[in-house]
Write a protein that holds these residues in place. Structure first.
Motif, PDB file in Angstrom:
ATOM      1  N   LYS A  32       0.782   4.094  -2.875  1.00 52.89           N
ATOM      2  CA  LYS A  32       0.546   5.485  -2.467  1.00 52.89           C
ATOM      3  C   LYS A  32       1.682   6.394  -2.929  1.00 52.89           C
ATOM      4  O   LYS A  32       1.460   7.546  -3.293  1.00 52.89           O
ATOM      5  CB  LYS A  32       0.392   5.555  -0.952  1.00 52.89           C
ATOM      6  CG  LYS A  32       0.000   6.911  -0.435  1.00 52.89           C
ATOM      7  CD  LYS A  32      -0.202   6.888   1.070  1.00 52.89           C
ATOM      8  CE  LYS A  32      -0.561   8.271   1.580  1.00 52.89           C
ATOM      9  NZ  LYS A  32      -0.731   8.274   3.045  1.00 52.89           N
ATOM     10  N   ALA A  33       2.912   5.872  -2.953  1.00 48.20           N
ATOM     11  CA  ALA A  33       4.076   6.660  -3.381  1.00 48.20           C
ATOM     12  C   ALA A  33       4.137   6.816  -4.898  1.00 48.20           C
ATOM     13  O   ALA A  33       4.956   7.579  -5.402  1.00 48.20           O
ATOM     14  CB  ALA A  33       5.353   6.013  -2.874  1.00 48.20           C
ATOM     15  N   GLU A  54       0.830  -1.209   0.000  1.00 42.84           N
ATOM     16  CA  GLU A  54       0.000   0.000   0.000  1.00 42.84           C
ATOM     17  C   GLU A  54       0.865   1.259   0.000  1.00 42.84           C
ATOM     18  O   GLU A  54       0.527   2.248  -0.654  1.00 42.84           O
ATOM     19  CB  GLU A  54      -0.942  -0.011   1.198  1.00 42.84           C
ATOM     20  CG  GLU A  54      -2.052  -1.038   1.063  1.00 42.84           C
ATOM     21  CD  GLU A  54      -2.890  -1.186   2.319  1.00 42.84           C
ATOM     22  OE1 GLU A  54      -2.474  -0.683   3.395  1.00 42.84           O
ATOM     23  OE2 GLU A  54      -3.948  -1.836   2.225  1.00 42.84           O
ATOM     24  N   ARG A  55       1.984   1.220   0.698  1.00 47.06           N
ATOM     25  CA  ARG A  55       2.899   2.370   0.703  1.00 47.06           C
ATOM     26  C   ARG A  55       3.509   2.586  -0.676  1.00 47.06           C
ATOM     27  O   ARG A  55       3.683   3.724  -1.115  1.00 47.06           O
ATOM     28  CB  ARG A  55       3.990   2.172   1.750  1.00 47.06           C
ATOM     29  CG  ARG A  55       3.463   2.265   3.171  1.00 47.06           C
ATOM     30  CD  ARG A  55       4.550   2.137   4.195  1.00 47.06           C
ATOM     31  NE  ARG A  55       5.497   3.246   4.062  1.00 47.06           N
ATOM     32  CZ  ARG A  55       6.635   3.324   4.734  1.00 47.06           C
ATOM     33  NH1 ARG A  55       6.967   2.368   5.575  1.00 47.06           N
ATOM     34  NH2 ARG A  55       7.447   4.343   4.573  1.00 47.06           N
TER      35      ARG A  55
END
Length: 94
Positions: free
Chosen positions: A82-83, A78-79
Motif C-alpha cells: 500500500k505504501a 500489505e502495508r
C-alpha cells in the motif's frame, strides 16, 4: 516492525538473537508469496546497506555492501504494498 537476527543450536552452535536496526534500499520489487506448510502469506524483501569496513584495502572509500533478507507477515506485507515500496526505495527496518 522488528528485524531479528537468529543463530541456532545445531551441533556445537549456540542460539542467540538480537534486534538490529538497518537502513538501506530495496533490491527488487516485493511480491506476495504463500508458505508451503500452512499457506500463510508473506513478503521476502532484500535490503542493501553499506557499512564501514575494517579492511579498507578491499573496499572502495572504506565502505562495503551488506545484504539483509527480511520476511514480513501478511499484515506488514500489505502495508508495504500500500505504501508503494518497490526496487530502489529507501527503507528503515527496526
Amino acid at each position: 516492525m522488528a528485524l531479528f537476527l537468529f543463530m541456532g543450536n545445531l551441533g556445537h552452535r549456540i542460539f542467540m538473537s538480537a534486534i538490529i536496526h538497518v537502513m538501506g534500499r530495496v533490491t527488487k520489487d516485493p511480491a506476495m508469496q504463500q508458505g508451503k506448510n500452512n499457506g500463510s502469506e508473506y513478503i521476502s524483501l532484500d535490503l542493501a546497506s553499506s557499512q564501514r569496513s575494517q579492511n579498507t584495502q578491499n573496499c572502495q572509500n572504506g565502505y562495503e555492501s551488506m545484504f539483509y533478507q527480511c520476511y514480513f507477515n501478511k499484515f506488514l506485507a500489505e502495508r508495504l504494498i500500500k505504501a508503494g515500496v518497490k526496487s530502489g526505495t529507501c527503507g528503515y527496518v527496526y
